[in-house]
Design an enzyme around this catalytic site. Structure first.
Site, mmCIF file in Angstrom:
data_model
loop_
_atom_site.group_PDB
_atom_site.id
_atom_site.type_symbol
_atom_site.label_atom_id
_atom_site.label_comp_id
_atom_site.label_asym_id
_atom_site.label_seq_id
_atom_site.Cartn_x
_atom_site.Cartn_y
_atom_site.Cartn_z
ATOM 1 N N GLN A 183 0.819 -1.210 0.000
ATOM 2 C CA GLN A 183 0.000 0.000 0.000
ATOM 3 C C GLN A 183 0.852 1.258 0.000
ATOM 4 O O GLN A 183 0.488 2.272 -0.618
ATOM 5 C CB GLN A 183 -0.968 -0.008 1.190
ATOM 6 C CG GLN A 183 -0.331 -0.049 2.553
ATOM 7 C CD GLN A 183 -0.064 -1.461 3.061
ATOM 8 O OE1 GLN A 183 0.045 -2.403 2.282
ATOM 9 N NE2 GLN A 183 0.042 -1.608 4.375
ATOM 10 N N ASN A 206 9.799 -6.475 2.190
ATOM 11 C CA ASN A 206 9.465 -7.895 2.092
ATOM 12 C C ASN A 206 8.976 -8.236 0.688
ATOM 13 O O ASN A 206 8.989 -7.400 -0.215
ATOM 14 C CB ASN A 206 8.445 -8.283 3.169
ATOM 15 C CG ASN A 206 7.118 -7.546 2.998
ATOM 16 O OD1 ASN A 206 6.805 -7.019 1.925
ATOM 17 N ND2 ASN A 206 6.336 -7.494 4.067
ATOM 18 N N GLN A 251 24.915 -11.926 8.621
ATOM 19 C CA GLN A 251 23.904 -11.861 7.569
ATOM 20 C C GLN A 251 22.752 -12.821 7.835
ATOM 21 O O GLN A 251 21.598 -12.541 7.518
ATOM 22 C CB GLN A 251 24.535 -12.164 6.211
ATOM 23 C CG GLN A 251 25.534 -11.133 5.758
ATOM 24 C CD GLN A 251 24.968 -9.728 5.827
ATOM 25 O OE1 GLN A 251 24.057 -9.367 5.087
ATOM 26 N NE2 GLN A 251 25.508 -8.919 6.736
ATOM 27 N N HIS A 254 19.601 -11.575 9.608
ATOM 28 C CA HIS A 254 18.689 -10.657 8.928
ATOM 29 C C HIS A 254 17.325 -11.301 8.687
ATOM 30 O O HIS A 254 16.283 -10.695 8.911
ATOM 31 C CB HIS A 254 19.269 -10.250 7.560
ATOM 32 C CG HIS A 254 20.061 -8.991 7.593
ATOM 33 N ND1 HIS A 254 19.535 -7.778 7.953
ATOM 34 C CD2 HIS A 254 21.359 -8.756 7.281
ATOM 35 C CE1 HIS A 254 20.470 -6.848 7.869
ATOM 36 N NE2 HIS A 254 21.587 -7.412 7.465
ATOM 37 N N GLU A 319 25.852 -10.581 -3.096
ATOM 38 C CA GLU A 319 25.592 -9.206 -2.668
ATOM 39 C C GLU A 319 26.806 -8.658 -1.923
ATOM 40 O O GLU A 319 27.310 -7.584 -2.239
ATOM 41 C CB GLU A 319 24.356 -9.192 -1.765
ATOM 42 C CG GLU A 319 24.008 -7.830 -1.211
ATOM 43 C CD GLU A 319 22.906 -7.896 -0.165
ATOM 44 O OE1 GLU A 319 22.317 -6.841 0.125
ATOM 45 O OE2 GLU A 319 22.641 -8.990 0.370
ATOM 46 N N HIS A 320 27.261 -9.379 -0.902
ATOM 47 C CA HIS A 320 28.459 -9.003 -0.141
ATOM 48 C C HIS A 320 29.527 -10.075 -0.330
ATOM 49 O O HIS A 320 29.226 -11.268 -0.236
ATOM 50 C CB HIS A 320 28.167 -8.913 1.359
ATOM 51 C CG HIS A 320 27.026 -8.029 1.724
ATOM 52 N ND1 HIS A 320 25.757 -8.513 1.968
ATOM 53 C CD2 HIS A 320 26.968 -6.685 1.901
ATOM 54 C CE1 HIS A 320 24.958 -7.503 2.285
ATOM 55 N NE2 HIS A 320 25.657 -6.387 2.247
ATOM 56 N N ASP A 353 27.900 -1.846 6.171
ATOM 57 C CA ASP A 353 26.481 -1.660 6.476
ATOM 58 C C ASP A 353 26.205 -0.303 7.099
ATOM 59 O O ASP A 353 25.168 0.310 6.837
ATOM 60 C CB ASP A 353 26.007 -2.745 7.449
ATOM 61 C CG ASP A 353 25.344 -3.915 6.753
ATOM 62 O OD1 ASP A 353 25.171 -3.856 5.520
ATOM 63 O OD2 ASP A 353 25.000 -4.888 7.445
ATOM 64 N N GLU A 407 16.020 3.024 -44.210
ATOM 65 C CA GLU A 407 15.078 2.423 -43.269
ATOM 66 C C GLU A 407 13.633 2.529 -43.743
ATOM 67 O O GLU A 407 12.710 2.134 -43.028
ATOM 68 C CB GLU A 407 15.220 3.079 -41.891
ATOM 69 C CG GLU A 407 16.573 2.808 -41.245
ATOM 70 C CD GLU A 407 16.637 3.255 -39.791
ATOM 71 O OE1 GLU A 407 15.762 4.026 -39.367
ATOM 72 O OE2 GLU A 407 17.561 2.813 -39.086
ATOM 73 N N HIS A 412 11.082 11.140 -42.686
ATOM 74 C CA HIS A 412 12.341 11.520 -42.042
ATOM 75 C C HIS A 412 13.261 12.205 -43.057
ATOM 76 O O HIS A 412 13.878 13.234 -42.763
ATOM 77 C CB HIS A 412 13.048 10.289 -41.466
ATOM 78 C CG HIS A 412 12.532 9.838 -40.139
ATOM 79 N ND1 HIS A 412 11.239 9.433 -39.949
ATOM 80 C CD2 HIS A 412 13.138 9.723 -38.926
ATOM 81 C CE1 HIS A 412 11.071 9.084 -38.683
ATOM 82 N NE2 HIS A 412 12.215 9.255 -38.033
#
Length: 424
Positions: A183, A206, A251, A254, A319-320, A353, A407, A412
């Site tokens: 939302q 999430n 990690q 998390h 990622e890391h 971080d 073309e 054009h």
């Protein structure tokens, strides 16, 4: 942690989570509700999903003051210092407009313009993330974005964490709303009575937030579809098992779906780290979350050679990436795919971080193969600038018209030749 071989990589690699059909339908319904019912829908879903009954969405000046009073001054000082580090790093990424004048009078260039308005999603739930405020807001501030809007899901009491609000104030955000989930993304994309729409939405969340960002992309821009956090530690026999284990668990805590992987050529290190993870896990307040992560998405990959270990890292595209080796800079050139690279014993992932300065909003799920960390470029757009002189036109008109007819685009060609006709 299980010790596996490179042949078992299929069980380690992650792909972008597209959600279930039910989750996708739920997100579409929420977005449609927000578009039609606006603030009414935001109050409804905030009550239904977050358990908070609100009378207004926007954070008040009084709430900012209360947050500031709730934090220890030492914590505020640390937040301010971290913000300065992050801002300083991103200031080095600023691009300038440029123009190039040719001998024939033609001027070509690029105009760099900040986005007008950006929405920043700061996750709530099981933890508070003032660091997410800094990492998403400060590059936009450095880029010159005029309006930065922050949204974050409230607690059941209808409040946001003090650290999040103080971080927002330090970063210069004046417009903060107590709304989260799909939302909030819909409100940022399409607007409501309380929240004016933005041009781009950034920040992790999430699966419902991720799916909502995917759904509104095209009407607004987004940064990325962020997945669960990941770390790969590339280590040799010189690494300290306890330190490696601690970094893997940093990690794992998390999210139950976070991924923590050690890649090494040392069998003794592999066994010692596995033992350390089990021991340290029991001491963590979030051991249930970290334990599930290690069980389902953790692994130790034992390789026959350093070259093979590097191939594994590049294949995962984490990622890391921590390189805990005797000569980490000697390996750096061989790393092709990683969101952020931490070199040496003292460059633990939490350094990035929170404090060092580089952005911690990073590509996940293997997308480091083609994506970069969030940066100042994400908050500007570039316009091409073309001024063609009469001399350049006369030199190239026939070639341009011929190219257009190649073309099959006669109008054009005539648009070019019309100017020649008007000169005669």
């Amino acid at each position: 942690m299980d010790i596996v071989t490179p042949n078992d990589l299929a069980s380690i690699k992650r792909s972008v989570d597209g959600g279930t059909e039910k989750q996708r339908e739920t997100v579409k319904e929420i977005i449609a509700d927000v578009q039609s019912k606006q603030d009414e829908a935001l109050f409804h879903y905030t009550n239904k999903l977050d358990g908070a009954s609100l009378s207004q969405l926007r954070v008040t000046e009084e709430e900012f003051n209360q947050a500031r009073e709730a934090l220890d001054t030492k914590d505020i000082d640390i937040l301010k210092e971290a913000a300065e580090n992050i801002k300083s790093f991103h200031e080095k990424q600023i691009r300038q407009s440029w123009f190039d004048t040719n001998e024939d009078g033609t001027v070509l260039g690029q105009k760099v313009t900040p986005l007008d308005a950006v929405g920043v999603y700061v996750p709530g739930g099981t933890a508070a993330y003032p660091s997410s405020v800094f990492m998403n807001v400060l590059p936009a501030v450095v880029a010159g974005v005029d309006r930065i809007v922050m949204v974050s899901p409230p607690s059941e009491e209808g409040t946001l964490p003090a650290g999040v609000l103080v971080a927002a104030e330090i970063a210069g955000v004046k417009e903060v709303y107590k709304v989260g989930g799909a939302q909030a993304v819909a409100a940022l994309a399409y607007g409501t009575e309380s929240i004016q729409p933005v041009d781009k939405i950034v920040g992790p969340g999430n699966i419902y937030v991720a799916l909502a960002k995917r759904e509104v992309f095209g009407d607004v821009d987004i940064d990325m579809i962020a997945g669960p956090s990941e770390i790969v530690v590339l280590a040799d026999e010189t690494a300290k098992p306890g330190e490696v284990a601690a970094d893997l668990l940093s990690q794992a805590e998390h999210d139950e779906r976070s991924s923590s992987v050690l890649v090494t050529t040392s069998e003794s290190l592999a066994k010692a780290v596995a033992e350390e993870v089990d021991q340290q896990l029991e001491q963590l307040p979030r051991k249930d979350i970290a334990g599930a992560s290690i069980r389902d998405f953790g692994a130790i990959v034992l390789c026959n050679s350093q070259e093979g270990a590097i191939d594994v890292v590049n294949s995962i595209a984490p990622e890391h990436l921590e390189i805990m080796m005797e000569e980490p800079f000697g390996v750096l050139g061989s790393i092709k795919h990683a969101g952020a690279i931490f070199l040496g014993r003292y460059s633990s992932e939490p350094v990035g971080d929170y404090f060092a300065g580089p952005n911690h909003v990073l590509p996940t799920s293997g997308t480091a193969r083609f994506s970069s960390p969030l940066n100042v470029d994400d908050f500007v757009k570039k316009s091409s600038v073309i001024y063609y002189s009469k001399q350049a036109y006369e030199q190239n008109a026939d070639k341009i018209a011929r190219f257009a007819r190649l073309e099959g685009l006669e109008a054009h060609a005539k648009a070019i030749e019309k100017r020649k006709d008007d000169e005669s």
